[in-house]
Write a protein that holds these residues in place. Structure first.
Motif, PDB file in Angstrom:
ATOM      1  N   VAL A   1       0.936  -1.136  -0.271  1.00  0.00           N
ATOM      2  CA  VAL A   1      -0.130  -0.059   0.447  1.00  0.00           C
ATOM      3  C   VAL A   1       0.957   1.415  -0.334  1.00  0.00           C
ATOM      4  O   VAL A   1       2.028   1.489   1.080  1.00  0.00           O
ATOM      5  N   ALA A   2       0.390   1.852  -0.494  1.00  0.00           N
ATOM      6  CA  ALA A   2       1.852   3.403  -0.871  1.00  0.00           C
ATOM      7  C   ALA A   2       1.272   4.369   0.339  1.00  0.00           C
ATOM      8  O   ALA A   2      -0.018   4.296   0.396  1.00  0.00           O
ATOM      9  N   GLU A   3       1.735   4.936   0.855  1.00  0.00           N
ATOM     10  CA  GLU A   3       1.500   5.600   1.574  1.00  0.00           C
ATOM     11  C   GLU A   3       1.673   7.224   1.427  1.00  0.00           C
ATOM     12  O   GLU A   3       1.727   8.592   2.212  1.00  0.00           O
ATOM     13  N   SER A   4       2.623   7.622   0.103  1.00  0.00           N
ATOM     14  CA  SER A   4       2.790   9.194   0.039  1.00  0.00           C
ATOM     15  C   SER A   4       2.944   9.237  -2.002  1.00  0.00           C
ATOM     16  O   SER A   4       3.171   7.840  -2.348  1.00  0.00           O
ATOM     17  N   GLU A   5       2.761   9.544  -2.717  1.00  0.00           N
ATOM     18  CA  GLU A   5       2.402  10.159  -4.179  1.00  0.00           C
ATOM     19  C   GLU A   5       3.922   9.598  -4.170  1.00  0.00           C
ATOM     20  O   GLU A   5       4.322  10.820  -3.299  1.00  0.00           O
ATOM     21  N   PRO A   6       3.726   9.817  -6.025  1.00  0.00           N
ATOM     22  CA  PRO A   6       5.546  10.169  -6.475  1.00  0.00           C
ATOM     23  C   PRO A   6       6.042  11.588  -5.864  1.00  0.00           C
ATOM     24  O   PRO A   6       5.506  12.163  -6.152  1.00  0.00           O
ATOM     25  N   ALA A   7       7.352  11.921  -6.105  1.00  0.00           N
ATOM     26  CA  ALA A   7       7.770  13.190  -6.019  1.00  0.00           C
ATOM     27  C   ALA A   7       8.884  13.176  -7.066  1.00  0.00           C
ATOM     28  O   ALA A   7       8.398  12.194  -8.044  1.00  0.00           O
ATOM     29  N   PRO A   8       8.628  14.612  -7.407  1.00  0.00           N
ATOM     30  CA  PRO A   8       9.803  14.798  -8.252  1.00  0.00           C
ATOM     31  C   PRO A   8      10.525  13.770  -8.172  1.00  0.00           C
ATOM     32  O   PRO A   8      11.453  14.786  -8.044  1.00  0.00           O
ATOM     33  N   GLY A   9      10.838  13.456  -9.641  1.00  0.00           N
ATOM     34  CA  GLY A   9      12.974  13.104 -10.114  1.00  0.00           C
ATOM     35  C   GLY A   9      12.549  11.659  -9.511  1.00  0.00           C
ATOM     36  O   GLY A   9      13.374  10.817  -9.530  1.00  0.00           O
TER      37      GLY A   9
ATOM     38  N   ILE B   1       4.598   2.622  -8.802  1.00  0.00           N
ATOM     39  CA  ILE B   1       4.592   1.355  -7.884  1.00  0.00           C
ATOM     40  C   ILE B   1       3.865   2.181  -7.270  1.00  0.00           C
ATOM     41  O   ILE B   1       1.988   1.974  -7.062  1.00  0.00           O
ATOM     42  N   LEU B   2       3.802   3.569  -7.083  1.00  0.00           N
ATOM     43  CA  LEU B   2       2.592   4.356  -5.996  1.00  0.00           C
ATOM     44  C   LEU B   2       1.380   5.041  -6.532  1.00  0.00           C
ATOM     45  O   LEU B   2       0.634   4.759  -5.593  1.00  0.00           O
ATOM     46  N   ARG B   3       1.263   4.432  -7.682  1.00  0.00           N
ATOM     47  CA  ARG B   3       0.187   5.025  -8.575  1.00  0.00           C
ATOM     48  C   ARG B   3      -0.414   3.954  -8.337  1.00  0.00           C
ATOM     49  O   ARG B   3      -1.959   3.848  -8.449  1.00  0.00           O
ATOM     50  N   LEU B   4       0.191   2.629  -8.805  1.00  0.00           N
ATOM     51  CA  LEU B   4      -0.934   1.665  -8.965  1.00  0.00           C
ATOM     52  C   LEU B   4      -0.928   0.696  -7.236  1.00  0.00           C
ATOM     53  O   LEU B   4      -2.020   0.408  -7.309  1.00  0.00           O
TER      54      LEU B   4
ATOM     55  N   GLU C   1       1.354  -9.337  -8.490  1.00  0.00           N
ATOM     56  CA  GLU C   1      -0.124  -8.397  -9.486  1.00  0.00           C
ATOM     57  C   GLU C   1       1.261  -6.514 -10.300  1.00  0.00           C
ATOM     58  O   GLU C   1       1.034  -6.041 -11.344  1.00  0.00           O
ATOM     59  N   ILE C   2       1.593  -6.413  -8.773  1.00  0.00           N
ATOM     60  CA  ILE C   2       2.948  -5.625  -9.502  1.00  0.00           C
ATOM     61  C   ILE C   2       3.752  -5.526 -10.409  1.00  0.00           C
ATOM     62  O   ILE C   2       4.307  -5.095 -11.192  1.00  0.00           O
ATOM     63  N   ALA C   3       4.081  -6.554  -9.999  1.00  0.00           N
ATOM     64  CA  ALA C   3       5.060  -7.597 -11.177  1.00  0.00           C
ATOM     65  C   ALA C   3       4.689  -7.553 -12.523  1.00  0.00           C
ATOM     66  O   ALA C   3       5.002  -7.195 -13.565  1.00  0.00           O
ATOM     67  N   ALA C   4       3.269  -7.933 -12.545  1.00  0.00           N
ATOM     68  CA  ALA C   4       2.844  -8.291 -13.862  1.00  0.00           C
ATOM     69  C   ALA C   4       2.134  -6.792 -14.624  1.00  0.00           C
ATOM     70  O   ALA C   4       2.477  -6.591 -15.599  1.00  0.00           O
ATOM     71  N   HIS C   5       1.795  -5.678 -13.212  1.00  0.00           N
ATOM     72  CA  HIS C   5       1.119  -4.159 -14.092  1.00  0.00           C
ATOM     73  C   HIS C   5       2.750  -3.621 -14.679  1.00  0.00           C
ATOM     74  O   HIS C   5       2.592  -3.403 -16.160  1.00  0.00           O
ATOM     75  N   LEU C   6       4.236  -4.288 -13.966  1.00  0.00           N
ATOM     76  CA  LEU C   6       5.147  -3.120 -14.648  1.00  0.00           C
ATOM     77  C   LEU C   6       6.027  -3.999 -15.615  1.00  0.00           C
ATOM     78  O   LEU C   6       6.445  -3.644 -16.394  1.00  0.00           O
TER      79      LEU C   6
ATOM     80  N   VAL D   1       5.629   2.902   0.986  1.00  0.00           N
ATOM     81  CA  VAL D   1       4.803   1.699   1.475  1.00  0.00           C
ATOM     82  C   VAL D   1       4.647   1.179   2.720  1.00  0.00           C
ATOM     83  O   VAL D   1       5.970   1.371   3.646  1.00  0.00           O
ATOM     84  N   THR D   2       3.936   0.264   2.547  1.00  0.00           N
ATOM     85  CA  THR D   2       3.608  -0.273   3.604  1.00  0.00           C
ATOM     86  C   THR D   2       3.843  -1.823   3.098  1.00  0.00           C
ATOM     87  O   THR D   2       3.046  -1.955   2.365  1.00  0.00           O
ATOM     88  N   ALA D   3       3.595  -2.999   3.631  1.00  0.00           N
ATOM     89  CA  ALA D   3       3.726  -3.795   3.746  1.00  0.00           C
ATOM     90  C   ALA D   3       3.073  -4.623   4.712  1.00  0.00           C
ATOM     91  O   ALA D   3       3.660  -5.120   5.436  1.00  0.00           O
ATOM     92  N   ARG D   4       1.437  -5.739   3.431  1.00  0.00           N
ATOM     93  CA  ARG D   4       1.027  -6.636   4.548  1.00  0.00           C
ATOM     94  C   ARG D   4       1.278  -8.052   4.588  1.00  0.00           C
ATOM     95  O   ARG D   4       1.030  -8.552   3.572  1.00  0.00           O
ATOM     96  N   HIS D   5       1.599  -8.377   5.025  1.00  0.00           N
ATOM     97  CA  HIS D   5       2.672  -9.555   5.560  1.00  0.00           C
ATOM     98  C   HIS D   5       0.989 -10.510   5.541  1.00  0.00           C
ATOM     99  O   HIS D   5       0.271 -10.395   6.375  1.00  0.00           O
TER     100      HIS D   5
END
Length: 119
Positions: free
Chosen positions: A35-43, A51-54, A63-68, A88-92
């Motif tokens: 789960v994203a905890e922030s928006e993408p930063a410039p640069g 990944i952050l947008r997904l 699923e992230i690997a498939a999208h990318l 991002v945070t990971a939920r195991h």
């Protein structure tokens, strides 16, 4: 249309990971939710930003690997970067019960059985 990672060769994957193949969070498996905890930063590196947008809602590593369109090992390296920076945070997943680690203790089950008999 851009070529797939297999058509690009290993050079692109080397660049994406900055040449790293280790240092990955070993707890990240294919079904860990991200789960994203922030928006993408410039640069920011484009793959990190993607990944952050997904991951505005929970998404599994696979699923992230498939999208990318990237190998799972490369995505795990990118996710470790984002976890380390708090983006991002990971939920195991919770492990399934087994005889070595049952869902409940025998004492609890016995108390439930006694309570059911009392009804």
């Amino acid at each position: 249309m851009s070529p797939s990672p297999r058509q690009e060769g290993p050079d692109r994957l080397y660049v994406i990971t900055s040449g790293r193949s280790g240092g990955v969070d070993d707890t990240l498996d294919a079904v860990t939710l991200i789960v994203a905890e922030s928006e993408p930063a410039p640069g920011m590196q484009s793959e990190h930003a993607h990944i952050l947008r997904l991951c505005t809602s929970p998404l599994a590593v696979v699923e992230i690997a498939a999208h990318l369109g990237l190998p799972l090992t490369v995505v795990r390296i990118l996710l470790t970067d984002l976890i380390d920076t708090g983006r991002v945070t990971a939920r195991h997943p919770t492990p399934a019960p087994s005889p070595a680690h049952p869902l409940t203790s025998p004492d609890v089950l016995e108390k439930v059985l006694v309570a059911l008999h009392d009804l």
